[in-house]
Design a protein around this motif. Structure first.
Motif, PDB file in Angstrom:
ATOM      1  N   ARG A 113    -119.328  20.823  47.069  1.00  0.00           N
ATOM      2  CA  ARG A 113    -120.326  21.107  48.105  1.00  0.00           C
ATOM      3  C   ARG A 113    -121.468  20.098  48.062  1.00  0.00           C
ATOM      4  O   ARG A 113    -121.991  19.704  49.098  1.00  0.00           O
ATOM      5  N   GLN A 116    -120.156  16.956  49.753  1.00  0.00           N
ATOM      6  CA  GLN A 116    -120.032  17.159  51.194  1.00  0.00           C
ATOM      7  C   GLN A 116    -121.400  17.257  51.862  1.00  0.00           C
ATOM      8  O   GLN A 116    -121.591  16.753  52.971  1.00  0.00           O
ATOM      9  N   GLU A 317    -125.202  26.473  51.686  1.00  0.00           N
ATOM     10  CA  GLU A 317    -123.991  25.711  51.446  1.00  0.00           C
ATOM     11  C   GLU A 317    -123.550  25.017  52.727  1.00  0.00           C
ATOM     12  O   GLU A 317    -123.445  25.634  53.779  1.00  0.00           O
ATOM     13  N   SER A 318    -123.272  23.734  52.629  1.00  0.00           N
ATOM     14  CA  SER A 318    -122.909  22.940  53.794  1.00  0.00           C
ATOM     15  C   SER A 318    -121.652  23.474  54.473  1.00  0.00           C
ATOM     16  O   SER A 318    -120.693  23.891  53.805  1.00  0.00           O
TER      17      SER A 318
END
Length: 499
Positions: A113, A116, A317-318
């Motif tokens: 994460r 990303q 969280e992306s």
């Protein structure tokens, strides 16, 4: 088998010892044999830094795996012709850091994460597997092999708006870069946070390292009335030189940015949240998740949601690269109270121009009222916490201390949960780029003490409610993570992710 084959290819590396006067010991240095480039040397004191760029429609070009039961993240494959290969990432490398975060002992999913969420550029700190093993044998498991930059000692992304005196700086140095800035006292550049004697690294997301003086002047003229500069002050430049660390954009702090990501705390009402999530193409031509049909008077609008906002994170969280159904599932998994990070079209254009993820600048743009960046009013009680999020007791896996200073918004950047069946308060969320993340807090860490006062009694809730008002720094004593719990969570023993 794949990693073993890759490591076999590096068997021609030889180990020699050189006296290190600083440490007073012989320092092992791995040097390449004759069939490799003799200019490549890996020292145990200095990991390698790989600054990767993601091209449109492509990945960084490597696969990451983690062997459960053993801390660390290993590159299992590097794709030919990709940024990862061009920047020297190799199969068998262990990733120690992502941007300015030490990740060696973080969960595989958390590291993925972080990469990303870094957007189109990411800085990886790596050591070859065999180098890492020798370093661990010499320095011990508790040694930190990954150098980081301290608070305030990082490159700055500064947005400057021209006034009657222009941008408020002139350029010094020769015909071709590097370039340094000479500031006008009280000028626009100084007000935008450009430090004295700053080195100029990028203009509007474009590196000026190889620019001529005329090319740089032309680039600045094309910027019009405002320009965004990536700069590094003398202290930052010297620190990075000492560490062998590049002055990379993903390390930057945001100063006077013209726009920002917004964190929305939405509590479901009798008529629902009051918005529609739709998948469509964004400004860069890639599919994204957009928020539309924001109903007047309902929770989403009251929380500040605007039609046309793009969703970039759920619960910190992306969601970049996720499909519509998975994004919807993550929102629904939060229940009746959701935390969303969004950018409006203006912010989307800005962060796309500078080629950085808005998530890298959450802490420097959040307000103190944001629930993402507080640590006191977000205590959640749970009867059945997930096994991967609970640390073992301190007598079985040790403890550590973390010192936190509040971010520009006034918060520390973590959330807490507690177990109803016993005295256990643990970290349930850490905001990327926050003070908590820089200090090494991890999801699942159990809090043993707060500012020297032990937890585990009847007054825990009262003490936790006072955290936001405590005089900084905030000192937390935490129980270390448990690999046994992770093994129970994922018995396959191996997890790989393409990035």
């Amino acid at each position: 088998m794949e990693a073993a084959a890759d490591l076999k290819d590096t068997a021609s590396l030889t180990l020699k010892f050189e006296f290190n006067p600083k440490l007073g010991i012989d320092n092992p240095v791995l040097s390449l044999a004759e069939d490799h480039d003799p200019s490549e040397l890996w020292s145990l004191e200095r990991p390698r830094f790989c600054l990767l760029s993601k091209e449109k429609g492509r990945t960084f070009g490597f696969h990451l795996q983690q062997e459960l039961g053993r801390a660390g993240h290993v590159v299992s494959m590097v794709e030919p012709g990709t940024s990862a290969q061009r920047q020297g990432l190799r199969a068998g490398d262990r990733i120690l850091g992502v941007n300015n975060h030490v990740v060696e002992r973080e969960d595989h999913a958390v590291v993925v994460r972080r990469i990303q969420a870094s957007g189109p550029r990411v800085l990886l700190t790596v050591l070859a597997q065999h180098v890492h093993d020798v370093a661990r044998a010499q320095q011990g498991d508790d040694a930190c092999l990954c150098p980081t930059l301290g608070p305030g000692v990082r490159p700055r992304l500064c947005h400057i708006v021209k006034d009657e005196g222009g941008f408020g700086f002139s350029i010094t140095q020769g015909h071709r870069g590097p370039f340094w800035l000479v500031l006008t006292t009280g000028g626009a550049a100084e007000r935008a946070g450009v430090p004295p004697g700053a080195r100029l690294l990028e203009v509007n997301g474009v590196s000026v390292e190889k620019f001529t003086h005329n090319q740089l002047r032309r680039k600045l003229r094309q910027s019009g009335e405002q320009v965004t500069l990536l700069v590094a002050g003398p202290e930052v430049e010297e620190k990075c030189r000492q560490l062998g660390m590049p002055l990379a954009a993903p390390l930057a702090e945001g100063w006077a940015l013209p726009t920002k990501p917004r964190c929305l705390h939405i509590e479901k009402g009798p008529q629902g949240f009051g918005f529609l999530l739709r998948e469509e193409k964004g400004l860069d031509g890639h599919l994204g998740q957009f928020l539309w049909e924001v109903d007047p008077g309902l929770p989403a609008e009251k929380a500040g949601m605007q039609a046309g906002d793009r969703l970039v994170a759920v619960a910190g969280e992306s969601v970049e690269g996720l499909g519509h159904e998975e994004t919807v599932s993550r929102i629904r998994a939060q229940g009746s109270c959701v935390f969303l990070t969004v950018v409006d079209p203006e912010a989307d254009r800005f962060f796309s121009m500078v080629r950085l993820s808005p998530l890298l600048f959450l802490e420097s743009t959040e307000t103190s009222a944001s629930p993402q960046d507080t640590c006191s009013a977000s205590l959640v009680e749970t009867k059945n916490p997930p096994v991967e999020d609970i640390a073992m007791p301190p007598d079985s896996c040790g403890s550590r201390q973390c010192f936190l200073y509040p971010g520009p918004g006034g918060g520390y950047g973590f959330r807490l949960s507690c177990v109803a069946s016993g005295p256990c308060v643990f970290i349930s969320q850490v905001t990327l780029g926050s003070s908590a993340a820089r200090a090494g807090l991890q999801m699942g860490d159990v809090i043993l003490e707060v500012n020297g006062f032990p937890l585990g009694g009847e007054n825990d809730l009262e003490r936790l409610q006072q955290l936001a008002e405590a005089e900084p720094p905030l000192c937390l004593k935490l129980a270390a993570r448990s690999w046994q719990g992770l093994e129970a969570w994922n018995p396959q023993g191996l997890e790989r992710t393409g990035l």
